[in-house]
Write an enzyme that holds these catalytic residues in place. Sequence first.
Site, PDB file in Angstrom:
ATOM      1  N   CYS A   1       7.367   4.066   6.178  1.00  0.00           N
ATOM      2  CA  CYS A   1       6.620   3.794   4.950  1.00  0.00           C
ATOM      3  C   CYS A   1       7.527   3.317   3.825  1.00  0.00           C
ATOM      4  O   CYS A   1       7.060   2.773   2.832  1.00  0.00           O
ATOM      5  CB  CYS A   1       5.852   5.032   4.515  1.00  0.00           C
ATOM      6  SG  CYS A   1       6.916   6.441   4.119  1.00  0.00           S
TER       7      CYS A   1
ATOM      8  N   CYS B   1      -1.256   8.443   7.201  1.00  0.00           N
ATOM      9  CA  CYS B   1      -2.591   8.131   6.705  1.00  0.00           C
ATOM     10  C   CYS B   1      -3.517   7.781   7.873  1.00  0.00           C
ATOM     11  O   CYS B   1      -3.094   7.186   8.866  1.00  0.00           O
ATOM     12  CB  CYS B   1      -2.529   6.959   5.729  1.00  0.00           C
ATOM     13  SG  CYS B   1      -1.579   7.309   4.236  1.00  0.00           S
TER      14      CYS B   1
ATOM     15  N   CYS C   1       0.836  -1.203   0.000  1.00  0.00           N
ATOM     16  CA  CYS C   1       0.000   0.000   0.000  1.00  0.00           C
ATOM     17  C   CYS C   1       0.872   1.255   0.000  1.00  0.00           C
ATOM     18  O   CYS C   1       0.635   2.197  -0.765  1.00  0.00           O
ATOM     19  CB  CYS C   1      -0.922  -0.018   1.213  1.00  0.00           C
ATOM     20  SG  CYS C   1      -2.213   1.248   1.169  1.00  0.00           S
ATOM     21  N   CYS C   2       1.900   1.263   0.852  1.00  0.00           N
ATOM     22  CA  CYS C   2       2.810   2.411   0.896  1.00  0.00           C
ATOM     23  C   CYS C   2       3.557   2.583  -0.421  1.00  0.00           C
ATOM     24  O   CYS C   2       3.801   3.706  -0.860  1.00  0.00           O
ATOM     25  CB  CYS C   2       3.812   2.245   2.038  1.00  0.00           C
ATOM     26  SG  CYS C   2       3.135   2.532   3.680  1.00  0.00           S
TER      27      CYS C   2
ATOM     28  N   CYS D   1      -3.617   4.115   9.189  1.00  0.00           N
ATOM     29  CA  CYS D   1      -2.422   3.498   9.784  1.00  0.00           C
ATOM     30  C   CYS D   1      -1.795   4.337  10.890  1.00  0.00           C
ATOM     31  O   CYS D   1      -0.622   4.140  11.220  1.00  0.00           O
ATOM     32  CB  CYS D   1      -1.382   3.229   8.694  1.00  0.00           C
ATOM     33  SG  CYS D   1      -1.965   2.124   7.399  1.00  0.00           S
TER      34      CYS D   1
END
Length: 234
Positions: free
Chosen positions: A229, A203, A120-121, A206
Amino acid sequence: MLTYETWEENNVSFSEEDETKGALSVLSWAYKEYEGEIVYACSFGVEGMVLLHLINQVNPSAKVVFLDTNVHFQETYELIQKVRERFPSLNIIEKQPKLTLDEQAKLHGNKLWESNPNLCCKIRKILPLEESLANEKAWISGLRREQSETRKHTKFINQDHRFQSIKVCPLIHWTWKEVWRYVYKHSLPYNPLHDIGYPSIGCEKCTLPVGEGGDSRDGRWAGKVKTECGLHYQ
């Protein structure tokens, strides 16, 4: 010009004995050295407020990139608007990932930040920063040595192997208290989440508040080994 490829020629040094612990000297050097080929990657945390104020003194039209993952806190987006009003000449770019959240879910499943936060990062932060740095010789970051074990050896000027660039970190010697003292002294806007236990804000999916005495990065990817990240791995 000092670049990733000419790193062995690096002989730059800065005094830490001024009011900004070298930060203004570092920024003045960086904008003179790289002119239009340097960008500040800003997450709009409290360190970012300090750097934006300092950068505005050195180069009022500087490029600033915000990696808009589309899952930031609403407070972060509201802060960006306040910063635009406070520093109207800065060139603030909100960089979007190539995939929308819906497209990402179709390819990798819902809630990728839970099932595979590293991927995702990569999709929402690392690849967009790679694109942002493609035509730059250097970038600026708000890292401080005090923030975590993974950052305690950061230097003012770093050879960044992750992005094959030069990473400039003006605030490495600043403490958390010194950052806040500067913010209050200059009446700078900041994210109100800092007031309710969020020292480091990423985010929304997270990021959690941190208990008293915790590491400033403890609220990031809580419950996982991950604390970065991937933007600052060497």
